[in-house]
Design a protein around this motif. Structure first.
Motif, short mmCIF file in Angstrom:
data_model
loop_
_atom_site.label_atom_id
_atom_site.label_comp_id
_atom_site.label_asym_id
_atom_site.label_seq_id
_atom_site.Cartn_x
_atom_site.Cartn_y
_atom_site.Cartn_z
N ALA A 144 0.84 -1.20 0.00
CA ALA A 144 0.00 0.00 0.00
C ALA A 144 0.87 1.24 0.00
CB ALA A 144 -0.92 0.01 1.22
N TYR B 25 -1.93 -0.52 -6.04
CA TYR B 25 -0.56 -0.06 -5.77
C TYR B 25 0.44 -0.84 -6.62
CZ TYR B 25 3.47 1.55 -3.02
OH TYR B 25 4.65 2.12 -2.61
N TYR C 270 -4.14 1.02 -2.36
CA TYR C 270 -4.08 -0.29 -1.71
C TYR C 270 -3.98 -1.45 -2.69
CZ TYR C 270 -5.83 2.31 2.36
OH TYR C 270 -5.99 3.21 3.38
N VAL D 115 -4.00 3.92 8.28
CA VAL D 115 -4.12 5.11 7.43
C VAL D 115 -5.44 5.84 7.69
CG1 VAL D 115 -4.34 5.87 5.02
CG2 VAL D 115 -2.60 4.19 5.64
N GLU D 116 -6.48 5.11 8.03
CA GLU D 116 -7.78 5.73 8.29
C GLU D 116 -7.94 6.18 9.73
OE1 GLU D 116 -10.69 2.95 6.88
OE2 GLU D 116 -10.11 3.21 4.77
N ALA E 68 -3.62 7.27 -0.10
CA ALA E 68 -3.70 5.82 0.06
C ALA E 68 -4.00 5.12 -1.26
CB ALA E 68 -4.80 5.48 1.07
N THR F 55 -2.87 -2.02 7.46
CA THR F 55 -2.42 -0.76 6.86
C THR F 55 -3.59 0.19 6.63
OG1 THR F 55 -0.59 -1.89 5.76
CG2 THR F 55 -1.21 0.26 4.89
N ARG F 56 -4.68 -0.35 6.13
CA ARG F 56 -5.87 0.47 5.90
C ARG F 56 -6.38 1.06 7.22
NH1 ARG F 56 -9.52 0.36 1.57
NH2 ARG F 56 -8.56 -1.55 0.79
N ASP F 57 -6.39 0.24 8.27
CA ASP F 57 -6.86 0.73 9.57
C ASP F 57 -5.99 1.87 10.09
OD1 ASP F 57 -8.95 -1.05 9.60
OD2 ASP F 57 -8.00 -2.49 10.96
N LEU G 11 -2.56 -5.87 4.72
CA LEU G 11 -3.27 -4.85 3.97
C LEU G 11 -4.39 -4.24 4.81
CD1 LEU G 11 -3.50 -3.38 1.26
CD2 LEU G 11 -5.00 -5.24 0.47
N ALA G 12 -5.13 -5.09 5.53
CA ALA G 12 -6.21 -4.60 6.39
C ALA G 12 -5.66 -3.74 7.52
CB ALA G 12 -6.99 -5.79 6.95
#
Length: 329
Positions: free
Chosen positions: A126, A306, A302, A282-283, A300, A278-280, A275-276
């Protein structure tokens, strides 16, 4: 610590793993992941923008994963040493790394005979930050606009010297693109970081420096340097007073993108979990606030998007290289 989130994620990973046919050892490993500290490779020295972002990210990711993340700096060869370590690491999910675009993409063809990794050995995870390029001069510089600088170069090609942080890096490529747009030849000097380049600029040793917004914003805000252009689609905070190149007739876009990757071959279940996480992160509003304080714009991108971003960048830059190779300047 987000224990509930961590446990739920492990349950989901385990459920997916046991549903798969074959690959039982991989599935069992994924179901228990992570069960020990994770190493995060930073291919640049401590204290720089990449390292700073990595350490802040690691702090929040540890809360999600429930395991320590150990940041390991492996600087050298403009990032290549760190990326070689990442590419050669065991694909078990216990080594992740920061990758910096466009530099990570250009070495496989600009250093074709000697480079120690290929993009096939690294799986992008990501992108987190995209930091626009900025061309700046000292506050007392006679150059108020890009046109002023171009006119000076056309009058005396040796009168304008611009810094960058490495051949083939985003700074160098931004300046080359600007020179092509303006129809001029620029003289360059490379420095080991923005602090060194800024000192040289303020000392009158160079005419301008090409860097990133996060590096230049504080000096611009303090009035020590003047931003001539930001290489973005539109003006950016916190240097909204700096016009884009496009506004001034020079359609140049350039930025340093900083994201994460894992060694190729990491089990899909582990990749999906990282990945999950990383998303958490970043958000997370707290993470976003820290990035905002550091003038690091979050962008972002993902998973497969990416991967495509890195591959498309590689192909585009390789075509430019084959057409007109940039040389060490």
């Amino acid at each position: 610590m987000k224990v509930q989130s961590k446990l739920m994620r492990k349950v989901l990973v385990g459920a997916v793993a046991t549903a798969l046919v074959g690959g039982l050892s991989t599935s069992a490993m994924a179901a228990d992941y992570p069960s020990k500290p994770i190493e995060m490779i930073v291919a640049f020295g401590a204290g720089g923008s990449t390292d700073t972002m990595a350490r802040i990210f690691a702090k929040y990711a540890e809360e999600e994963l429930g395991e320590r993340i150990v940041v390991v700096n492996r600087p050298g060869a403009g990032g290549e040493i760190g990326w070689v370590h990442l590419a050669n690491a065991d694909p078990d999910g216990y080594t992740i790394g920061l990758i910096n675009s466009p530099v990570v993409e250009v070495y496989p063809f600009t250093r074709e005979e000697t480079v120690g990794y290929s993009l096939d050995e690294i799986r992008p995870l990501a992108n987190v930050i995209t930091d626009p390029g900025v061309l700046a001069v000292s506050a007392d510089s006679p150059y108020q606009t890009l046109d002023d600088l171009v006119a000076a170069v056309k009058d005396d090609p040796q009168s304008v010297i611009i810094s960058h942080e490495g051949i083939g890096g985003d700074d160098h490529l931004a300046a080359l693109n600007f020179a092509e747009e303006a129809g001029i030849d620029l003289s360059f000097v490379a420095y080991n970081g923005n602090a060194e380049a800024t000192a040289s600029l303020l000392g009158g040793h160079i005419s301008a420096f090409e860097g990133n917004m996060s590096e230049a914003a504080a000096q611009i805000q303090d009035g020590k340097v003047r931003g001539l252009a930001v290489w973005a689609d539109e003006r950016v905070e916190p240097i909204a007073g700096v016009p884009t190149g496009k506004e001034q007739g020079y359609d140049v876009q350039a930025a340093a993108s900083r994201g994460f990757a894992v060694p190729a071959g990491v089990p899909q279940e582990v990749y999906d979990m990282l990945l999950a996480v990383t998303r958490d992160v970043v958000e997370n509003p707290e993470f976003q606030a820290e990035m905002d304080q550091l003038n690091m714009p979050i962008n972002a991108i993902y998973g497969q998007d990416y991967v495509d971003f890195i591959n498309d960048s590689h192909d585009r830059l390789k075509s430019l290289w084959e057409k007109d190779p940039w040389i060490e300047q």
